[in-house]
Design a protein around this motif. Structure first.
Motif, PDB file in Angstrom:
ATOM      1  N   ARG A   1       0.858  -1.185   0.000  1.00 26.76           N
ATOM      2  CA  ARG A   1       0.000   0.000   0.000  1.00 26.76           C
ATOM      3  C   ARG A   1       0.887   1.226   0.000  1.00 26.76           C
ATOM      4  O   ARG A   1       1.799   1.328   0.832  1.00 26.76           O
ATOM      5  CB  ARG A   1      -0.874   0.054   1.254  1.00 26.76           C
ATOM      6  CG  ARG A   1      -1.951  -0.988   1.358  1.00 26.76           C
ATOM      7  CD  ARG A   1      -2.724  -0.830   2.685  1.00 26.76           C
ATOM      8  NE  ARG A   1      -1.916  -1.257   3.812  1.00 26.76           N
ATOM      9  CZ  ARG A   1      -2.271  -2.231   4.665  1.00 26.76           C
ATOM     10  NH1 ARG A   1      -3.411  -2.877   4.481  1.00 26.76           N
ATOM     11  NH2 ARG A   1      -1.488  -2.553   5.676  1.00 26.76           N
TER      12      ARG A   1
ATOM     13  N   THR B   1       2.535  -7.779   4.339  1.00 24.35           N
ATOM     14  CA  THR B   1       2.111  -6.482   3.813  1.00 24.35           C
ATOM     15  C   THR B   1       3.189  -5.440   4.069  1.00 24.35           C
ATOM     16  O   THR B   1       3.894  -5.486   5.079  1.00 24.35           O
ATOM     17  CB  THR B   1       0.801  -6.006   4.466  1.00 24.35           C
ATOM     18  OG1 THR B   1       0.974  -5.984   5.893  1.00 24.35           O
ATOM     19  CG2 THR B   1      -0.355  -6.929   4.116  1.00 24.35           C
TER      20      THR B   1
ATOM     21  N   ASN C   1       3.487  -1.205   4.061  1.00 28.47           N
ATOM     22  CA  ASN C   1       3.012   0.161   3.876  1.00 28.47           C
ATOM     23  C   ASN C   1       4.200   1.018   3.456  1.00 28.47           C
ATOM     24  O   ASN C   1       5.239   1.002   4.120  1.00 28.47           O
ATOM     25  CB  ASN C   1       2.457   0.742   5.181  1.00 28.47           C
ATOM     26  CG  ASN C   1       1.196   0.060   5.656  1.00 28.47           C
ATOM     27  OD1 ASN C   1       0.468  -0.534   4.866  1.00 28.47           O
ATOM     28  ND2 ASN C   1       0.930   0.141   6.954  1.00 28.47           N
TER      29      ASN C   1
END
Length: 235
Positions: free
Chosen positions: A7, A143, A145
């Motif tokens: 992201r 994940t 960021n």
């Protein structure tokens, strides 16, 4: 091997979601300054949100140096500002810094829900991206960021796209293109454009727009309060 879910987040308005890794970017200038500080022998960098917190923490540690800016300008009573050029000649070997900045530090303090928090400018983006990739390698559901802390300008966003490209090994983004975007960003132009404040060093953007070889990344230690950035030497 599955790639991590990435992201890109821009701005510093609210805490960021949890992640395996959060990479917090401040190209102009906080984490360009941090890399230079470590290259010049700084031991650690504590991160605080306000000028008042900085002064209070320094009272507990009178030998620590205060560094940072408000609205890009030096802070009265601080030992150092946020200039890469001035840091490149500062006598800071063996010192500990307390850093307060408008975007980079604030963004890092909003990113502490991640398992691993790294900070960088463009100058150390490649090392940081490769290390983030290593931290997520082989982890199901990993994940990342990538936080461009400037809420609207292109310098941090360009660097975020560069880091994503390196993590995913896409080879779609060139370092030279990112450097051009950084130097064209409003955050850079104010250093040499009309009406430049006298306190801003026109040489700073060049520091921020070039890759600076080193053998470390900058990792946040969340186990202390306030959090601190440490130099993590790469194998």
């Amino acid at each position: 091997m599955p790639a991590p879910a990435i992201r890109i987040i821009q701005g510093t308005d609210a805490p960021y979601p949890a992640a395996t890794v959060s990479v917090v970017i401040d190209v102009i200038r906080a984490f360009t300054v941090a890399q230079i500080a470590f290259l010049r022998g700084v031991r650690e960098i504590y991160l605080v949100n306000t000028v008042e917190e900085a002064h209070a923490f320094r009272k507990l540690h009178p030998d620590y140096l205060l560094a940072g800016e408000v609205d890009g300008l030096p802070i009265a009573g601080f030992d150092l500002d946020n200039s890469p050029q001035r840091f490149s000649t500062a006598d800071i070997h063996g010192k500990t810094l307390i850093q307060k900045t408008s975007n980079g530090v604030k963004g890092t303090l909003l990113a502490l829900a991640a398992d691993n928090v790294l900070v960088t400018g463009f100058s150390n983006a490649r090392n940081t991206a490769q290390y983030a990739r290593a931290l997520t390698a082989g982890k199901s559901g990993a994940t990342i960021n990538i936080v461009a802390t400037h809420p609207s300008d292109d310098d941090d966003l360009a660097c975020a796209e560069y880091i994503r490209d390196i993590v995913l090994v896409e080879n779609k983004v060139s370092a030279s293109d990112i450097a051009r975007r950084i130097l064209a960003a409003r955050s850079a132009v104010k250093f040499y454009g009309p009406g430049k404040p006298a306190a801003l060093d026109a040489r700073d953007p060049e520091h921020c727009a070039r890759e600076t070889p080193c053998n470390f990344v900058m990792q946040v230690d969340k186990s202390v309060s306030p959090p601190r950035v440490l130099r993590h030497t790469l194998a």
